[in-house]
Each structure stands twice: as structure tokens, then as C-alpha cells.
Design an enzyme around this catalytic site. Structure first.
Site, mmCIF file in Angstrom:
data_model
loop_
_atom_site.group_PDB
_atom_site.id
_atom_site.type_symbol
_atom_site.label_atom_id
_atom_site.label_comp_id
_atom_site.label_asym_id
_atom_site.label_seq_id
_atom_site.Cartn_x
_atom_site.Cartn_y
_atom_site.Cartn_z
ATOM 1 N N GLU A 189 0.800 -1.224 0.000
ATOM 2 C CA GLU A 189 0.000 0.000 0.000
ATOM 3 C C GLU A 189 0.836 1.278 0.000
ATOM 4 O OE1 GLU A 189 -2.927 -0.238 3.117
ATOM 5 O OE2 GLU A 189 -4.095 -1.745 2.032
ATOM 6 N N GLU A 211 -6.450 -7.426 -1.437
ATOM 7 C CA GLU A 211 -6.865 -7.417 -0.038
ATOM 8 C C GLU A 211 -8.337 -7.040 0.030
ATOM 9 O OE1 GLU A 211 -4.930 -5.166 3.014
ATOM 10 O OE2 GLU A 211 -2.916 -5.550 2.248
#
Length: 391
Positions: free
Chosen positions: A219, A336
Site C-alpha cells: 500500500e 486485499e
């Protein structure tokens, strides 16, 4: 302690429910050809799809970031084996996990360029066990957040070396950080990982098809530049660097899917803010093999009800699927997704409804053909006095 098997059976069971359906979709699209779930070959891309040994490769999988950290204690390695065994039994075939730990407890990289062989052998064990159970791995190189070190640790190491660092986001641009962490010098960090010789299998990581892909960062975000250009330039440099000594493995960035300045009209799909990445420009880079998105509307739209969160999620997934199909022309993975037990109003039924919707949308896009290629449910290790596995 209750076995990991009992603690995660419900979580993996939910994912397993769609494995047969997704496999059927692939079989139909492949005109009756067999779709191998495992095999000795490397997973590759062919246009907007993954292929394995010449056949389409579509997967359901999971995230277990903690595998190397836990395996660093030989007495706890059975937990890694149990999770991989149970995931395989549920039909899951890909696991995304951390291949980093910078400073702190059970650190892989103790200090710049100094590695703990004991922890490296833990990662060797994870890869060996994944191979034993037919699980392919996506290994992430570094964290955006401070957990397990992250870019903040690199910035601190640079400060310790006497460099002037304005913020953790200097990680992307500061020459001292790049040199001290050996990212640019091609001596350590990414190269050490990719060229590592596994002490158990005796196979170099870059030659091991158990590893499906490398991930540049978990991320990536950059508050210093919301346009996405800073992260994009870093991505281009790092992707080219990794590919310079490993062209066998796929590579992805680790992005959540936030839109930047390349296509301003796409920002309407962001959850009301930006994080300094550009889904379009970065995933168009030649050395990036496939795109990823994450989906956490319960966190991104905190305070909104389940219906509003579902509407956002449908738009989020649909927009990125369309972009991957028409602009990027690369596979797309939902890398995710989950629903946090820490959120107010959390319940197992609400979580199951959310996950079922993600699988339903994924299945619909996969069935329609094109780029939707896999999903990775979030499965988290939470350490308490009794050690529990929860999502």
C-alpha cells in the site's frame, strides 16, 4: 491452544465456496482444457490473463502477512504449516505475505544491509512449506506503514547517517535513503531477497516458481505529492531494477487502487480523498505485470451504513475492472479485502455478507471474461494472551 485449523476453518470455508465455480468458469473459457491449480511452471501473463503451463490461471487466495515473523521461532513453525495446509485443503492456491522486517522484533534487516540469517531461514521455511502444500506466494518487499519497520524505518536510518530528512515520504526520493538501504546501489535489499539461495530447497528465490510475484510495497502512499507522480517515478525505477536481474517472476506494485492526476475524472471513484498514487499511470508501466486493488469500505467510509459501503464497493471494483480491460490490458487482482472486527457494529454475519458480495462481483467479472484474475482475502494474526487467528 486450539489448532489454527479450527480457528480459520470458517474464514477459509467462505473462500472455498467459490473456488469450484471460478474453476468452472476457467474451464469453459479454456474450451475444455484442464486448468492446473499447481504445477512446476512459472505463472506468467498472456495479455490480460494469467497463464500457467499454457493454460489460464485464475485463483482464490489469502493474505497471511505474519508467516515469516512467526516462523522465526522454530517452536511456532507448525502454525505456518497448519495455515498453508488448511488453505490448500480449502482450494486456495495463492498467499500474499511479507518478505520484510526492518528493525524491531524478529527483524529480517537488523540495520541497513545487515540481515538476520535466522529470520531469512524462516522465510526459506515459508517458501518450502508453500511449495509442499501447492500454494504460490506473492512476496512484498517493504511496508508503507511503520509495522515491521516500513519506510519510516528507512527514513530513520538515513537520519542516523546524518542525512536531512523532511518526512517519511523522502523514502521515495532521497538519495541517502536509497543508498543506505541499498535499493539503488544494487548491492542489497531487493537484490538480496531475489537472489537468496533457499537453505531448505537449495533453489534461488529468483528460480523458484513457488513465488508467483514480487510486490514492491504494501500500500504505497505519499502525502507529500497527491498527484501520484512521486510514487510513479519510484515505481518505474524499482520495477526496472528488479526486472534487471529477475525476469522469470511477475511484479506488481501493491497499490490499493486510488486514482491520481492522469485521469482526473476517475477521482470520483476514490472514497473522498487521495493517497498520492495513480492507479492508471503506474500500472501502465512496462515492467509492472498486473494491477491490484484493495477494498475496505468499512474503513474508508467509516460511519456509512452497509448499503452505502456496498454501493461504493461495487463502483470501486467495476471501475478498476473496466480500466484493466480497456486501458491497462493487464490482469487485475483484488489483493486485499475484509471487514475489521474492530469496527463498531461488526458481526460475523455482516462480515460474511460483505465477503460474499466481493466474491459474487469477482465471479461475475471473471465469468464475463477479460482481466479479473484473482482475489486474496485478508486473514490476520492477532497476538493476545491466548494467541488467536482472526480475520
Amino acid at each position: 491452544m486450539a489448532s489454527c485449523s479450527r480457528r480459520i476453518s470458517h474464514l477459509f470455508g467462505l473462500a472455498a465456496a467459490l473456488v469450484a465455480l471460478l474453476s468452472l468458469v476457467l474451464a469453459c473459457e479454456a474450451s475444455g482444457s484442464t486448468v492446473p491449480r499447481n504445477g512446476a511452471g512459472f505463472v506468467r501473463t498472456q495479455g490480460p490473463r494469467f497463464v500457467l503451463n499454457g493454460s489460464p490461471f485464475l485463483f482464490n487466495g489469502f493474505n497471511s502477512y505474519w508467516l515469516m515473523h512467526v516462523a522465526a521461532d522454530p517452536k511456532e513453525r507448525y502454525k505456518v504449516s497448519e495455515v498453508l495446509r488448511d488453505a490448500s485443503a480449502a482450494g486456495l492456491s495463492v498467499c500474499r505475505t511479507w518478505a520484510f522486517g526492518d528493525g524491531g522484533d524478529r527483524a529480517l534487516q537488523i540495520s541497513p544491509g545487515i540481515y538476520d540469517e535466522r529470520v531469512f531461514q524462516a522465510l526459506d521455511f515459508v517458501i518450502s512449506e508453500a511449495n509442499k502444500h501447492g500454494i504460490r506466494l506473492i512476496l512484498s518487499f517493504v511496508n508503507n506503514y511503520n509495522d515491521f519497520g516500513g519506510k519510516g524505518q528507512y527514513a530513520q536510518w538515513a537520519r542516523n547517517a546524518g542525512a536531512h530528512v523532511n518526512s517519511d515520504d523522502d523514502f521515495y526520493t532521497h538519495s541517502t535513503i536509497k543508498e543506505k538501504t541499498a535499493i539503488k546501489s544494487r548491492l542489497l535489499c531487493f537484490q538480496v531477497l531475489v537472489t537468496r539461495l533457499n537453505t531448505i530447497t537449495r533453489i534461488s528465490y529468483r528460480d523458484d516458481p513457488t513465488i508467483m510475484a514480487w510486490e514492491l510495497m504494501n500500500e504505497p502512499r505519499c502525502q507529500a505529492d497527491y498527484s501520484g507522480r512521486t510514487v510513479n517515478e519510484w515505481t518505474q525505477e524499482m520495477a526496472s531494477f528488479v526486472k534487471s536481474f529477475d525476469r522469470k517472476h511477475l511484479l506488481e506494485i501493491g497499490m490499493e487502487g486510488f486514482y491520481g492526476d492522469t485521469m482526473p475524472e476517475k477521482k470520483q471513484f476514490n472514497p473522498g480523498y487521495q493517497v498520492g498514487t495513480d492507479f492508471i499511470s503506474s500500472n501502465l508501466l512496462r515492467d509492472v505485470d498486473f494491477a491490484t486493488i484493495h477494498a475496505y469500505p468499512d474503513q474508508w467510509l467509516s460511519g456509512k451504513d452497509d448499503k452505502a459501503q456496498l454501493v461504493f464497493m461495487q463502483r470501486w471494483m467495476s471501475s478498476h475492472w473496466e480500466d484493466s480491460r480497456t486501458i491497462l490490458k493487464k490482469p487485475l487482482v483484488i489483493a486485499e479485502f475484509g471487514k475489521s472486527s474492530r469496527d463498531p457494529g461488526y458481526s460475523l454475519s455482516a462480515r460474511d455478507d460483505y465477503m460474499s458480495n466481493v466474491y459474487r462481483i469477482t465471479y461475475g467479472f471473471a465469468r464475463s471474461g477479460g482481466t479479473m484474475s484473482g482475489s486474496l482475502i485478508w486473514q490476520e494474526w492477532i497476538r493476545t494472551t491466548t494467541d488467536t487467528l482472526l480475520s
